[in-house]
Design a protein around this motif. Structure first.
Motif, PDB file in Angstrom:
ATOM      1  N   GLY A  85       0.845  -1.191   0.000  1.00  0.00           N
ATOM      2  CA  GLY A  85       0.000   0.000   0.000  1.00  0.00           C
ATOM      3  C   GLY A  85       0.875   1.233   0.000  1.00  0.00           C
ATOM      4  O   GLY A  85       2.027   1.184   0.444  1.00  0.00           O
ATOM      5  N   GLU A  86       0.330   2.337  -0.527  1.00  0.00           N
ATOM      6  CA  GLU A  86       1.126   3.558  -0.662  1.00  0.00           C
ATOM      7  C   GLU A  86       1.471   4.130   0.720  1.00  0.00           C
ATOM      8  O   GLU A  86       0.602   4.168   1.604  1.00  0.00           O
ATOM      9  N   MET A  89      -0.902   6.638   2.148  1.00  0.00           N
ATOM     10  CA  MET A  89      -2.175   6.026   2.543  1.00  0.00           C
ATOM     11  C   MET A  89      -2.034   5.391   3.919  1.00  0.00           C
ATOM     12  O   MET A  89      -2.904   5.514   4.785  1.00  0.00           O
ATOM     13  N   ARG A  90      -0.910   4.716   4.119  1.00  0.00           N
ATOM     14  CA  ARG A  90      -0.704   4.037   5.399  1.00  0.00           C
ATOM     15  C   ARG A  90      -0.560   5.049   6.538  1.00  0.00           C
ATOM     16  O   ARG A  90      -1.030   4.820   7.649  1.00  0.00           O
ATOM     17  N   LYS A  92      -2.105   7.913   6.639  1.00  0.00           N
ATOM     18  CA  LYS A  92      -3.472   8.387   6.889  1.00  0.00           C
ATOM     19  C   LYS A  92      -4.260   7.350   7.689  1.00  0.00           C
ATOM     20  O   LYS A  92      -5.075   7.699   8.551  1.00  0.00           O
ATOM     21  N   VAL A 111      -2.275  -2.315   3.217  1.00  0.00           N
ATOM     22  CA  VAL A 111      -3.526  -1.896   2.583  1.00  0.00           C
ATOM     23  C   VAL A 111      -4.099  -3.087   1.810  1.00  0.00           C
ATOM     24  O   VAL A 111      -3.347  -3.844   1.185  1.00  0.00           O
ATOM     25  N   VAL A 262     -11.113  -0.114  -0.293  1.00  0.00           N
ATOM     26  CA  VAL A 262      -9.873   0.029   0.468  1.00  0.00           C
ATOM     27  C   VAL A 262     -10.116  -0.311   1.936  1.00  0.00           C
ATOM     28  O   VAL A 262     -10.997   0.260   2.586  1.00  0.00           O
ATOM     29  N   TRP A 264      -7.670  -2.377   5.407  1.00  0.00           N
ATOM     30  CA  TRP A 264      -6.287  -2.578   5.819  1.00  0.00           C
ATOM     31  C   TRP A 264      -6.185  -3.602   6.957  1.00  0.00           C
ATOM     32  O   TRP A 264      -7.184  -3.934   7.594  1.00  0.00           O
ATOM     33  N   GLN A 291      -6.490   4.445  -3.521  1.00  0.00           N
ATOM     34  CA  GLN A 291      -5.719   4.980  -2.382  1.00  0.00           C
ATOM     35  C   GLN A 291      -5.453   6.474  -2.564  1.00  0.00           C
ATOM     36  O   GLN A 291      -5.560   7.252  -1.620  1.00  0.00           O
ATOM     37  N   ILE A 294      -8.805   8.233  -1.862  1.00  0.00           N
ATOM     38  CA  ILE A 294      -9.161   8.278  -0.437  1.00  0.00           C
ATOM     39  C   ILE A 294      -8.226   9.206   0.331  1.00  0.00           C
ATOM     40  O   ILE A 294      -8.659   9.977   1.184  1.00  0.00           O
ATOM     41  N   ALA A 295      -6.936   9.156  -0.007  1.00  0.00           N
ATOM     42  CA  ALA A 295      -5.998  10.062   0.667  1.00  0.00           C
ATOM     43  C   ALA A 295      -6.376  11.518   0.364  1.00  0.00           C
ATOM     44  O   ALA A 295      -6.321  12.382   1.246  1.00  0.00           O
TER      45      ALA A 295
END
Ligand code: PMP
Length: 438
Positions: A85-86, A89-90, A92, A111, A262, A264, A291, A294-295
């Motif tokens: 996962g980016e 993103m992680r 966040k 993610v 998405v 996790w 991602q 959502i971010a």
């Protein structure tokens, strides 16, 4: 004259029948899917579905943000990404989990494609065919489907209005061990459980963690509804009480929108590593565009206020359902009072059978999910799950009115013929309902 033995496998219906892996043998389409095609007609009030109501999202502003995302950052957003996962993103996700008292590092987040895939990856990483998975009885139908797909043996542990029963959990662990069974993990939904709406009390959470430590039991904490609390502040997540024995699963499906897919996991280091490798084998990487989207949403929109908006909307619906049930259910019917999430769990008067009754309920233009869907062992025929997440409060009240009439008729039949409703056709919901009823 003796007739020839019928062929064990009829290849006229499915020419691949001999080729399927053994793990697919439990995967069959349930008759209830056909029934739900009818239940989704507009004249039917469906209290069966588990679809979040996302009508309140600021769609125009979101459209502009996504537009900008593509024009300004599209080459990255539409590219392959990291299997874990980016990183942004992680980061966040760590912020979102802090809302429930979880202290975590972005390195330990993986993610996934919804928390459903998190369930799949965790099961794939831990379970061999025949391994035992403990789950509340009843439990989330989608998780039971995953456990079945990996040929796990699901053992249900009794729960009450305070959550999983610690005495039953201890007893299950002791007797399974004595029987030489390998318990791989306990799967639990501590907040506003699907399907019962029950929340584990703080005391029960502490006991559960004590048991996990005593018995070296891995706990899978599935928490997609945690922030959708309707009455009180959220209780601390199990993961916030124990970082070593708990794998936490989260999701944006209920606090934002499910279509981005998405979710996790937050897992101890070693497990995280296995999950990433398994994720790479499954999908190369979780959806990158989702991602980014959502971010962007978490960055540019007031997502905390959006959760408050969701809570207000779901509270109205929950209250409508509780009012409707109080008004229309016949004597002898009981139900849970959820403090969040989407679901109420109803226990029917003695002698009634929710599976047998379903076709008649649908004829009366109301649908629900039968209790048996949420057990791996056939229990639950006196139960049904009602969801209040999707229809308007007026439709919910009307749905409970229709349901009340159906129950009255069933009781009348029961009194007259004394047969219960066993003569009616049974629908099998135990093998994979359509995704919109999960
Ligand atoms: N866990 C539970 C308890 C659920 O109710 C659901 C969806 N209904 C999921 C997991 C899967 O959600 P998603 O994949 O959309 O995150």
């Amino acid at each position: 004259m003796s007739l020839p033995e019928p062929s064990r496998r009829d290849t006229r219906l499915d020419p691949y029948i001999d080729a399927y892996a053994e793990r697919t043998h439990g995967l069959t389409v349930s008759a209830v899917r056909a029934l739900f095609a009818v239940a989704n007609r507009p004249e039917v009030v469906s209290l069966a579905g588990g679809m979040p109501n996302i009508a309140d999202l600021p769609r125009e502003a979101l459209a502009k943000a996504v537009d900008r995302l593509i024009t300004e950052n599209g080459t990255q957003a539409m590219q392959y990404g990291s299997g874990q996962g980016e990183p942004f993103m992680r980061e966040k996700i760590v912020e979102v989990m802090a809302e429930e008292g979880i202290q975590a590092h972005a390195d330990d987040v993986v993610v996934t494609c919804g928390s459903q895939q998190a369930l799949d990856l965790v099961t794939r990483v831990f379970c061999d065919p025949g391994d035992v998975v403990l789950a509340e009885g009843p439990s989330y139908v989608g998780a039971l489907g995953t456990f079945r797909a990996y040929q796990c043996e699901v053992v249900h542990v009794a729960m009450d209005e305070h959550g999983i029963d610690p005495v039953a959990l201890r007893a299950a662990l002791v007797s399974l061990k004595a029987g030489g069974k390998r318990v791989k993990f306990l799967y639990t939904i501590p907040n506003f459980q699907n399907p019962t709406g029950v929340t584990q009390t703080l005391e029960r959470r502490r006991e559960l963690i004590d048991i996990a430590r005593e018995h070296d039991l891995l706990v899978i904490e599935d928490n997609p509804y945690g922030l959708l609390t309707l009455d009180a502040e959220p209780l601390p997540a199990l993961r916030s009480m124990d970082a070593d024995n708990v794998v936490y699963l989260g999701s944006f499906s209920k606090i934002f929108a499910p279509g981005f897919r998405v979710g996790w996991t937050l897992a101890p280091h070693a497990v995280r590593e296995k999950l990433v490798l398994t994720q790479e084998a499954a999908t190369l990487c979780p959806p990158v565009f989702s991602q980014f989207a959502i971010a962007t949403y978490l960055e540019e929109f007031d997502w905390r206020s959006q959760i408050v908006t969701y809570r207000d909307m779901y509270r109205q619906r929950r209250d409508a359902m509780l009012d409707g049930l109080a008004q229309h259910m016949p004597e002898g019917t009981t139900w849970t009072v959820p403090q969040g999430g989407f679901f109420v769990w109803v226990t029917l008067p003695e002698g009634l059978d929710s599976q047998a009754m379903l076709p008649r309920a649908i004829s009366a233009r109301v649908a629900y999910t039968t209790g048996t869907a949420f057990y791996a062992d056939g229990l639950g025929s006196r139960n049904m799950r009602l969801s209040f997440c999707y229809p308007t409060p007026e439709r919910i009240i009307e749905g409970t009115r229709r349901l009340g009439e159906v129950l009255e008729q069933e009781l009348e039949m029961h009194r007259t013929f004394g047969l219960g409703t066993q003569t009616a056709r049974h629908y099998d919901l135990t093998t994979g309902p359509a995704p919109d009823i999960t």
